[in-house]
Design a protein around this motif. Sequence first.
Motif, PDB file in Angstrom:
ATOM      1  N   SER A  71       0.169 -14.137  -7.898  1.00  0.00           N
ATOM      2  CA  SER A  71      -0.836 -14.621  -6.629  1.00  0.00           C
ATOM      3  C   SER A  71      -1.016 -15.935  -7.277  1.00  0.00           C
ATOM      4  O   SER A  71      -0.992 -16.978  -6.288  1.00  0.00           O
ATOM      5  CB  SER A  71      -1.926 -13.656  -6.515  1.00  0.00           C
ATOM      6  N   ARG A 111      -5.786  -3.250  -7.459  1.00  0.00           N
ATOM      7  CA  ARG A 111      -5.597  -2.028  -7.720  1.00  0.00           C
ATOM      8  C   ARG A 111      -4.359  -1.385  -7.894  1.00  0.00           C
ATOM      9  O   ARG A 111      -3.717  -1.480  -6.929  1.00  0.00           O
ATOM     10  CB  ARG A 111      -6.465  -1.000  -6.948  1.00  0.00           C
ATOM     11  N   LYS A 123       0.194   2.405  -7.810  1.00  0.00           N
ATOM     12  CA  LYS A 123       1.556   3.102  -8.458  1.00  0.00           C
ATOM     13  C   LYS A 123       2.191   1.740  -9.186  1.00  0.00           C
ATOM     14  O   LYS A 123       2.139   0.771  -8.714  1.00  0.00           O
ATOM     15  CB  LYS A 123       2.519   3.806  -7.260  1.00  0.00           C
ATOM     16  N   LEU A 151      13.545  -3.112  -7.604  1.00  0.00           N
ATOM     17  CA  LEU A 151      12.249  -2.326  -7.151  1.00  0.00           C
ATOM     18  C   LEU A 151      11.878  -2.706  -5.466  1.00  0.00           C
ATOM     19  O   LEU A 151      12.062  -3.734  -5.227  1.00  0.00           O
ATOM     20  CB  LEU A 151      11.180  -3.091  -8.265  1.00  0.00           C
ATOM     21  N   LEU A 166       8.480  -3.127  -3.997  1.00  0.00           N
ATOM     22  CA  LEU A 166       7.006  -3.337  -4.303  1.00  0.00           C
ATOM     23  C   LEU A 166       6.203  -3.564  -2.861  1.00  0.00           C
ATOM     24  O   LEU A 166       6.745  -4.226  -1.948  1.00  0.00           O
ATOM     25  CB  LEU A 166       6.626  -4.734  -5.019  1.00  0.00           C
ATOM     26  N   SER A 200       0.940 -13.459  -3.930  1.00  0.00           N
ATOM     27  CA  SER A 200       1.739 -12.829  -5.125  1.00  0.00           C
ATOM     28  C   SER A 200       3.102 -12.787  -4.913  1.00  0.00           C
ATOM     29  O   SER A 200       3.918 -12.907  -5.711  1.00  0.00           O
ATOM     30  CB  SER A 200       0.920 -11.546  -5.321  1.00  0.00           C
ATOM     31  N   MET A 220       6.335 -14.593  -7.226  1.00  0.00           N
ATOM     32  CA  MET A 220       7.600 -13.955  -7.647  1.00  0.00           C
ATOM     33  C   MET A 220       8.715 -14.427  -6.960  1.00  0.00           C
ATOM     34  O   MET A 220       9.519 -14.469  -7.754  1.00  0.00           O
ATOM     35  CB  MET A 220       7.540 -12.640  -6.975  1.00  0.00           C
ATOM     36  N   LEU A 251      16.190 -11.136  -4.579  1.00  0.00           N
ATOM     37  CA  LEU A 251      14.790 -10.817  -4.107  1.00  0.00           C
ATOM     38  C   LEU A 251      14.534 -11.284  -2.749  1.00  0.00           C
ATOM     39  O   LEU A 251      14.996 -12.269  -2.330  1.00  0.00           O
ATOM     40  CB  LEU A 251      13.898 -11.672  -5.022  1.00  0.00           C
ATOM     41  N   HIS A 260      15.538  -6.582  -5.426  1.00  0.00           N
ATOM     42  CA  HIS A 260      14.110  -6.313  -5.199  1.00  0.00           C
ATOM     43  C   HIS A 260      13.670  -6.591  -4.006  1.00  0.00           C
ATOM     44  O   HIS A 260      13.945  -7.667  -3.344  1.00  0.00           O
ATOM     45  CB  HIS A 260      13.435  -7.044  -6.369  1.00  0.00           C
ATOM     46  N   VAL A 280       9.878  -7.267  -1.827  1.00  0.00           N
ATOM     47  CA  VAL A 280       8.399  -7.156  -1.883  1.00  0.00           C
ATOM     48  C   VAL A 280       8.121  -6.917  -0.351  1.00  0.00           C
ATOM     49  O   VAL A 280       8.097  -8.048   0.492  1.00  0.00           O
ATOM     50  CB  VAL A 280       7.958  -8.409  -2.618  1.00  0.00           C
ATOM     51  N   CYS A 288       4.735   3.496   1.357  1.00  0.00           N
ATOM     52  CA  CYS A 288       3.985   3.483  -0.006  1.00  0.00           C
ATOM     53  C   CYS A 288       4.654   4.691  -0.945  1.00  0.00           C
ATOM     54  O   CYS A 288       4.934   4.399  -2.131  1.00  0.00           O
ATOM     55  CB  CYS A 288       2.427   3.709  -0.206  1.00  0.00           C
ATOM     56  N   GLY A 289       4.961   5.525  -0.327  1.00  0.00           N
ATOM     57  CA  GLY A 289       5.768   6.766  -0.972  1.00  0.00           C
ATOM     58  C   GLY A 289       7.119   6.524  -1.510  1.00  0.00           C
ATOM     59  O   GLY A 289       7.399   6.886  -2.584  1.00  0.00           O
ATOM     60  N   ALA A 290       7.594   5.413  -0.802  1.00  0.00           N
ATOM     61  CA  ALA A 290       9.047   5.218  -0.925  1.00  0.00           C
ATOM     62  C   ALA A 290       9.085   4.058  -1.987  1.00  0.00           C
ATOM     63  O   ALA A 290      10.074   3.789  -2.630  1.00  0.00           O
ATOM     64  CB  ALA A 290       9.866   4.835   0.108  1.00  0.00           C
ATOM     65  N   ALA A 291       7.767   3.508  -2.113  1.00  0.00           N
ATOM     66  CA  ALA A 291       7.905   2.208  -3.196  1.00  0.00           C
ATOM     67  C   ALA A 291       7.643   2.372  -4.757  1.00  0.00           C
ATOM     68  O   ALA A 291       7.127   3.690  -4.924  1.00  0.00           O
ATOM     69  CB  ALA A 291       6.415   1.312  -2.741  1.00  0.00           C
ATOM     70  N   ASP A 292       8.235   1.714  -5.566  1.00  0.00           N
ATOM     71  CA  ASP A 292       7.995   1.984  -7.097  1.00  0.00           C
ATOM     72  C   ASP A 292       6.669   1.379  -7.560  1.00  0.00           C
ATOM     73  O   ASP A 292       6.284   1.993  -8.477  1.00  0.00           O
ATOM     74  CB  ASP A 292       9.260   1.167  -7.558  1.00  0.00           C
ATOM     75  N   THR A 293       6.355   0.275  -6.741  1.00  0.00           N
ATOM     76  CA  THR A 293       4.758  -0.224  -7.254  1.00  0.00           C
ATOM     77  C   THR A 293       4.174  -0.681  -5.870  1.00  0.00           C
ATOM     78  O   THR A 293       4.583  -1.076  -5.210  1.00  0.00           O
ATOM     79  CB  THR A 293       5.211  -1.437  -8.023  1.00  0.00           C
ATOM     80  N   VAL A 294       2.897  -0.253  -6.014  1.00  0.00           N
ATOM     81  CA  VAL A 294       2.063  -0.512  -4.800  1.00  0.00           C
ATOM     82  C   VAL A 294       0.695  -0.792  -5.544  1.00  0.00           C
ATOM     83  O   VAL A 294       0.028  -0.262  -6.260  1.00  0.00           O
ATOM     84  CB  VAL A 294       1.632   0.838  -3.924  1.00  0.00           C
ATOM     85  N   THR A 295       0.120  -1.962  -5.078  1.00  0.00           N
ATOM     86  CA  THR A 295      -0.939  -2.538  -5.358  1.00  0.00           C
ATOM     87  C   THR A 295      -1.812  -2.589  -4.073  1.00  0.00           C
ATOM     88  O   THR A 295      -1.289  -3.315  -3.127  1.00  0.00           O
ATOM     89  CB  THR A 295      -0.732  -3.941  -6.013  1.00  0.00           C
TER      90      THR A 295
END
Lengths: 208, 208
Positions: free
Chosen positions: A55, A190, A193, B41, B43, B55, B59, B135, B167, B169, B180-187
Amino acid sequence: MPPADSTDMDADKAQRYRSRMQRQKAVVDAAIVRADKSKGLLLVLTGNGKGKSSSAFGMVARALGHGMRVGVAQFIKGRSDTGEEAFFTQQKNIVWHVLGEGFTWDTQDLARDRETARRGWSVVQTMLRDPSIDLLILDELTYPLKFGWLEISEVLSDLQNRPAMQHVVITGRAAPDTLCGAADTVTEMRDIKHAFQAGIQAQTGIDF
Amino acid sequence: MPPADSTDMDADKAQRYRSRMQRQKAVVDAAIVRADKSKGLLLVLTGNGKGKSSSAFGMVARALGHGMRVGVAQFIKGRSDTGEEAFFTQQKNIVWHVLGEGFTWDTQDLARDRETARRGWSVVQTMLRDPSIDLLILDELTYPLKFGWLEISEVLSDLQNRPAMQHVVITGRAAPDTLCGAADTVTEMRDIKHAFQAGIQAQTGIDF
């Protein structure tokens, strides 16, 4: 084409949508009118989730796009092959300082880590006194604070005395409360995942 | 110089520091060894806090620094003077699509918003089938999903069928659970404090 008897329902739905969006617009417009001040912001991006440093680097791109001058100081140098360094050091209007030696668990030497951090902070102090720097990124600064290599009181005092329109972005886990208290904007990233937890290694272009 | 009688205490402190960092290094090294997989990924950066789009743009900088090719699709076009667009459209290896017309409360027309989003998604579909895009940023995609302009099932299916190393995002508030369930990374970017709430307007180089 929808069947004829659904037309009223569609019209009703479109009207409700319009009303909802009109109300939303009124709320948003009023908030924008209220927010009429400008100043150099202090932003803290903390928490365990992905997105803190990236970010900060996104804001670097934004600032450069507006012709602003940017300074970057990286306090922890986890690896020497980062995309951000390769990319931004090719750009105009940016100075890039690598001030750390790697994660502290690599050196394992308190006196050396302290000395490195203090030398780094003196480089930052020069930028914090330079009004031609519009945006200053202090990447991973929270670690030197957490490990006691730098005095939080000195860091806060230097931040408070910076040029009035200079923006500063500080990243890293576990930002001290006093730092968050002094900030204008604080975001906690946060980790809901993270791919790393599923055995996926740091990915080029995403994590570095 | 510390007084002579503090030398033992300092030596003890340095030793404890070294032990702590050795343990930390062992933990970190073991985790790095375990994480040995690579993949494209997915994200998701969501939540109400500052830092989601910035963010994603960080990337972009990282990926360009590694010589990767990047696609960007912006679904909500809040303003036409963003630093990220001015900056990145000057770079090589990037395609930049503005697919939205502004916040939905500006148009207030459901049929038009739907049509715009569907046209936008067809542009994204082309990039999701192009393995030369390393990406892909889908900025503010959550809003077309939230307002029902796009079908989540179609979006998920297109994401699942993308090239294996691409990738993606996705940014925006209120990301749907299935996404979110399908994602590898969730912030989740959590707003601890935001300058806007203190009456400070969006700042050039920080917020746009």
